[in-house]
Scaffold this motif. Sequence first.
Motif, PDB file in Angstrom:
ATOM      1  N   SER A 113       0.821  -1.214   0.000  1.00 26.90           N
ATOM      2  CA  SER A 113       0.000   0.000   0.000  1.00 26.90           C
ATOM      3  C   SER A 113       0.857   1.266   0.000  1.00 26.90           C
ATOM      4  O   SER A 113       2.011   1.263   0.432  1.00 26.90           O
ATOM      5  N   THR A 114       0.268   2.331  -0.483  1.00 22.12           N
ATOM      6  CA  THR A 114       0.833   3.663  -0.316  1.00 22.12           C
ATOM      7  C   THR A 114       0.703   4.057   1.153  1.00 22.12           C
ATOM      8  O   THR A 114      -0.325   3.826   1.774  1.00 22.12           O
ATOM      9  N   VAL A 115       1.761   4.647   1.717  1.00 22.34           N
ATOM     10  CA  VAL A 115       1.708   5.144   3.091  1.00 22.34           C
ATOM     11  C   VAL A 115       1.738   6.670   3.051  1.00 22.34           C
ATOM     12  O   VAL A 115       2.676   7.271   2.522  1.00 22.34           O
ATOM     13  N   LEU A 116       0.687   7.290   3.615  1.00 22.89           N
ATOM     14  CA  LEU A 116       0.547   8.744   3.596  1.00 22.89           C
ATOM     15  C   LEU A 116       0.532   9.268   5.026  1.00 22.89           C
ATOM     16  O   LEU A 116      -0.341   8.910   5.826  1.00 22.89           O
ATOM     17  N   ASP A 117       1.493  10.124   5.357  1.00 20.87           N
ATOM     18  CA  ASP A 117       1.579  10.732   6.688  1.00 20.87           C
ATOM     19  C   ASP A 117       0.738  12.003   6.691  1.00 20.87           C
ATOM     20  O   ASP A 117       1.096  13.000   6.057  1.00 20.87           O
ATOM     21  N   LEU A 152       5.119   8.565   2.299  1.00 21.24           N
ATOM     22  CA  LEU A 152       6.325   7.954   2.844  1.00 21.24           C
ATOM     23  C   LEU A 152       6.758   6.739   2.032  1.00 21.24           C
ATOM     24  O   LEU A 152       7.940   6.420   1.985  1.00 21.24           O
ATOM     25  N   ARG A 153       5.772   6.061   1.442  1.00 23.45           N
ATOM     26  CA  ARG A 153       6.073   4.900   0.602  1.00 23.45           C
ATOM     27  C   ARG A 153       5.074   4.882  -0.549  1.00 23.45           C
ATOM     28  O   ARG A 153       3.875   4.830  -0.319  1.00 23.45           O
ATOM     29  N   PRO A 154       5.521   4.924  -1.795  1.00 23.09           N
ATOM     30  CA  PRO A 154       4.578   4.840  -2.908  1.00 23.09           C
ATOM     31  C   PRO A 154       4.000   3.435  -3.013  1.00 23.09           C
ATOM     32  O   PRO A 154       4.653   2.447  -2.674  1.00 23.09           O
ATOM     33  N   GLY A 155       2.769   3.339  -3.472  1.00 24.35           N
ATOM     34  CA  GLY A 155       2.124   2.033  -3.565  1.00 24.35           C
ATOM     35  C   GLY A 155       0.921   2.068  -4.478  1.00 24.35           C
ATOM     36  O   GLY A 155       0.893   2.797  -5.472  1.00 24.35           O
TER      37      GLY A 155
END
Length: 352
Positions: A193-197, A206-209
């Motif tokens: 998954s994409t991680v969105l802060d 924070l991490r593309p997904g």
Amino acid sequence: MSEFNTRHWKIEDLYGDRGAIEAIKEAGEIIRRGGLVAFPTETVYGLGANALDGRAVEKIFKAKGRPADNPLIVHICERQQMGQVAVYHSPSARELTEKLIDAFWPGPLTLVLPKTDAVPKEVTAGLDTVAVRMPNHPVALELIAAAGVPVAAPSANLSGSPSPTTAAHVMEDLRGRIQGVLDGGPADLGVESTVLDITAPVPTVLRPGGVTAEHLKQVIGQVSHGAGAEKPRSPGLKYKHYSPKARLVLVEGDGDPVAPTQELISRHLKEGKRVGVLASQENAPSYGGAVVLKYGSRSDFAGAAATLYAALRQFDALGVDLIIAEGVAERGLGRAVMDRLRRAANGNIVKT
């Protein structure tokens, strides 16, 4: 390490097979009592434990060989569970979160929010934030509901190795280390998954997904990129990740990858090495002497994502000494594919 006789529950038909429902109930009971069960999501397979039980969560780190300062994602099955694990630091944060949930949940978007006191430090690596998502997979949602608790779950693999997109990958890595795996077939998306802060001044990827930056901007406008903090708020940022046993070299850039890839193939074949190439279908016929696996068309980012981890594992099964991977364009889902390839390459990059 072989502590358990790991169960393998095959879920052929979730709603038409009573055995499937009973298997999920049994798996939920294992999680509720502090055990570990792997399960399918739309991204990759996850390794689940009771997110509110620190001792249970510690078992995830032991089973995977995962560093304890690498935070986990908490999975929920309904919005009401958000209140158990996360809080809003402002009315605007609540509004932003609701907008994102309406647009993308259930789905491959993880939100980073301030945590509640109920979330143990083992889940968050001692941070004051928690990463939360609602997976878009019926088996995952039914399992979380059966467990009756939020479920902390990283990918169900040995730490650092390619993430698992099938139950067979899970069994390959974790047989004997966990109580069971719910087999719901291959994961559809193939990358995490994409991680969105959303605690940052500007929401930060924070991490593309699976949810692209373009998708996010359509819903919330401005989005930033980057890990930023010394102590990462997201999994997959601090350590070497997604790596096969063989050394991987990534060929990336705007130029034609064929010539530098063929040069690497020739050099290593002369050294007696067995070489694998992960290539687009357009370029695959160019690579003589190598074991070639295709990820699809150069413009098919979804195809590349869906086949990436399985291909890296297949190269290891074929016994190659070196993997050369063609990069893809960094737009849409291609950004997530390139993120994973760069981490797998661990600095072994050739520019075109």
